[in-house]
Design a protein around this motif. Structure first.
Motif, PDB file in Angstrom:
ATOM      1  N   LEU A  58       0.812  -1.224   0.000  1.00 52.43           N
ATOM      2  CA  LEU A  58       0.000   0.000   0.000  1.00 52.43           C
ATOM      3  C   LEU A  58       0.841   1.268   0.000  1.00 52.43           C
ATOM      4  N   ARG A  59       2.008   1.240   0.596  1.00 53.79           N
ATOM      5  CA  ARG A  59       2.808   2.435   0.784  1.00 53.79           C
ATOM      6  C   ARG A  59       3.496   2.963  -0.482  1.00 53.79           C
ATOM      7  N   PRO A  60       4.078   2.120  -1.334  1.00 54.37           N
ATOM      8  CA  PRO A  60       4.859   2.641  -2.464  1.00 54.37           C
ATOM      9  C   PRO A  60       4.070   3.586  -3.362  1.00 54.37           C
ATOM     10  N   ALA A  61       4.680   4.699  -3.691  1.00 58.16           N
ATOM     11  CA  ALA A  61       4.080   5.689  -4.591  1.00 58.16           C
ATOM     12  C   ALA A  61       5.187   6.551  -5.156  1.00 58.16           C
ATOM     13  N   VAL A  62       4.946   7.081  -6.333  1.00 58.27           N
ATOM     14  CA  VAL A  62       5.877   8.018  -6.961  1.00 58.27           C
ATOM     15  C   VAL A  62       5.118   9.305  -7.232  1.00 58.27           C
ATOM     16  N   HIS A  63       5.631  10.405  -6.672  1.00 60.00           N
ATOM     17  CA  HIS A  63       5.031  11.724  -6.872  1.00 60.00           C
ATOM     18  C   HIS A  63       5.973  12.549  -7.749  1.00 60.00           C
ATOM     19  N   ALA A  64       5.419  13.137  -8.798  1.00 66.76           N
ATOM     20  CA  ALA A  64       6.231  13.961  -9.693  1.00 66.76           C
ATOM     21  C   ALA A  64       5.527  15.296  -9.913  1.00 66.76           C
ATOM     22  N   ASP A  65       6.261  16.388  -9.725  1.00 68.09           N
ATOM     23  CA  ASP A  65       5.730  17.700 -10.064  1.00 68.09           C
ATOM     24  C   ASP A  65       6.758  18.418 -10.924  1.00 68.09           C
ATOM     25  N   ASP A  66       6.599  19.715 -11.113  1.00 64.08           N
ATOM     26  CA  ASP A  66       7.484  20.453 -12.004  1.00 64.08           C
ATOM     27  C   ASP A  66       8.887  20.622 -11.457  1.00 64.08           C
ATOM     28  N   ASP A  67       9.088  20.370 -10.164  1.00 66.55           N
ATOM     29  CA  ASP A  67      10.390  20.639  -9.554  1.00 66.55           C
ATOM     30  C   ASP A  67      11.148  19.397  -9.131  1.00 66.55           C
ATOM     31  N   ARG A  68      10.458  18.340  -8.807  1.00 62.36           N
ATOM     32  CA  ARG A  68      11.171  17.194  -8.213  1.00 62.36           C
ATOM     33  C   ARG A  68      10.390  15.896  -8.386  1.00 62.36           C
ATOM     34  N   LEU A  69      11.106  14.814  -8.142  1.00 60.25           N
ATOM     35  CA  LEU A  69      10.531  13.480  -8.125  1.00 60.25           C
ATOM     36  C   LEU A  69      10.641  12.958  -6.697  1.00 60.25           C
ATOM     37  N   ARG A  70       9.523  12.561  -6.118  1.00 61.87           N
ATOM     38  CA  ARG A  70       9.527  12.023  -4.750  1.00 61.87           C
ATOM     39  C   ARG A  70       9.125  10.560  -4.805  1.00 61.87           C
ATOM     40  N   VAL A  71      10.043   9.702  -4.395  1.00 63.53           N
ATOM     41  CA  VAL A  71       9.854   8.260  -4.475  1.00 63.53           C
ATOM     42  C   VAL A  71       9.603   7.719  -3.075  1.00 63.53           C
ATOM     43  N   ARG A  72       8.413   7.199  -2.844  1.00 58.52           N
ATOM     44  CA  ARG A  72       8.074   6.600  -1.555  1.00 58.52           C
ATOM     45  C   ARG A  72       8.149   5.088  -1.690  1.00 58.52           C
ATOM     46  N   ASN A  73       9.269   4.546  -1.252  1.00 58.83           N
ATOM     47  CA  ASN A  73       9.509   3.111  -1.302  1.00 58.83           C
ATOM     48  C   ASN A  73       9.116   2.471   0.032  1.00 58.83           C
ATOM     49  N   PRO A  74       9.197   1.138   0.156  1.00 61.66           N
ATOM     50  CA  PRO A  74       8.729   0.487   1.382  1.00 61.66           C
ATOM     51  C   PRO A  74       9.334   1.035   2.668  1.00 61.66           C
ATOM     52  N   LEU A  75      10.638   1.297   2.691  1.00 57.95           N
ATOM     53  CA  LEU A  75      11.282   1.665   3.948  1.00 57.95           C
ATOM     54  C   LEU A  75      11.907   3.058   3.942  1.00 57.95           C
ATOM     55  N   ARG A  76      11.773   3.813   2.879  1.00 61.14           N
ATOM     56  CA  ARG A  76      12.307   5.170   2.879  1.00 61.14           C
ATOM     57  C   ARG A  76      11.654   6.009   1.798  1.00 61.14           C
ATOM     58  N   VAL A  77      11.804   7.313   1.948  1.00 64.63           N
ATOM     59  CA  VAL A  77      11.301   8.278   0.979  1.00 64.63           C
ATOM     60  C   VAL A  77      12.492   9.050   0.425  1.00 64.63           C
ATOM     61  N   VAL A  78      12.612   9.068  -0.890  1.00 61.68           N
ATOM     62  CA  VAL A  78      13.732   9.744  -1.554  1.00 61.68           C
ATOM     63  C   VAL A  78      13.173  10.873  -2.401  1.00 61.68           C
ATOM     64  N   THR A  79      13.691  12.080  -2.201  1.00 63.55           N
ATOM     65  CA  THR A  79      13.279  13.237  -2.985  1.00 63.55           C
ATOM     66  C   THR A  79      14.439  13.653  -3.871  1.00 63.55           C
ATOM     67  N   VAL A  80      14.206  13.665  -5.186  1.00 67.33           N
ATOM     68  CA  VAL A  80      15.259  13.976  -6.153  1.00 67.33           C
ATOM     69  C   VAL A  80      14.801  15.150  -7.013  1.00 67.33           C
ATOM     70  N   PRO A  81      15.413  16.342  -6.861  1.00 68.68           N
ATOM     71  CA  PRO A  81      15.100  17.437  -7.779  1.00 68.68           C
ATOM     72  C   PRO A  81      15.435  17.022  -9.212  1.00 68.68           C
TER      73      PRO A  81
END
Length: 220
Positions: free
Chosen positions: A71-94
């Motif tokens: 249920l947790r994994p999701a990928v959020h993308a907007d005009d500035d960055r990519l936010r990757v919500r993986n099982p055990l961590r969240v990574v934000t990559v401009p």
């Protein structure tokens, strides 16, 4: 002549996140959670001795892990960055820090420093690729796909043949992310540092459940 109050003016529109999740992962997670909770409650109510406590410990271990990987994994993308919500961590990559978006046996984002992060919410479907390849062959040959007639859904033309290149769903998502990266990678607002946050709300209860279960099993 009066000067308009800046606070009274409507704010500039803020781009909304494009959110990508795995529907099959969500369905599987809900079913697994229902099964774990049903079995756990049954063991708590009907069990005797240490059985109810072991059931509680097992639920404390399993429920967070099932949530994390389904249920947790999701990928959020907007005009500035990519936010990757993986099982055990969240990574934000401009976007400016993205070196590539790679697709193989898994979908990954690679940063300028060489770090790789798997996109759990966008799993690769080899079956989907084979199916898309078959449809693409039929599109190029002008033959209608089997089992389809005129008036199909999505990118299907009136005669039942796709009116554009056919891609697997997750490959199309990666194409969309690459297009957004190419469009926004040089923008000033897309610059920054890569940040990583561990999901302690998942890790802590899972570890507590594992420790409790190990102690109960050790007691015999």
């Amino acid at each position: 002549m009066t000067t308009p109050d800046p606070q009274s003016q409507s704010p500039l529109p803020v781009s909304k996140d494009r959110v990508y999740r795995s529907p099959m992962g969500i369905v599987g997670g809900v079913l697994l959670l229902a099964l774990i909770i049903w079995l756990g409650i049954d063991a708590i109510v009907a069990g005797d001795g240490r059985t109810p406590w072991m059931a509680l410990a097992a639920m404390l271990l399993l429920v967070p892990l099932v949530v994390a990987f389904t249920l947790r994994p999701a990928v959020h993308a907007d005009d500035d960055r990519l936010r990757v919500r993986n099982p055990l961590r969240v990574v934000t990559v401009p976007w400016a820090e993205v070196a590539s978006l790679r697709s193989g046996y898994s979908n990954e984002v690679v940063t300028g420093s060489g770090a790789k992060y798997q996109l759990w919410a966008i799993p690769v479907s080899l079956r989907g690729r084979k199916k898309a390849a078959r449809h693409e062959e039929r599109r190029l040959s002008g033959a209608a796909p089997r089992g389809r007639r005129g008036g199909g859904l999505g990118g299907m033309a009136g005669g039942g043949v796709p009116d554009g290149p056919v891609r697997a769903d997750t490959d199309q998502v990666m194409d969309d992310l690459r297009a957004l990266w190419e469009a926004r990678g040089e923008a000033d607002t897309s610059k920054g540092e890569v940040s990583t946050h561990w999901a302690y709300e998942i890790i802590a209860p899972a570890v507590a459940g594992a420790v409790a279960l190990a102690v109960l099993l050790g007691l015999g």
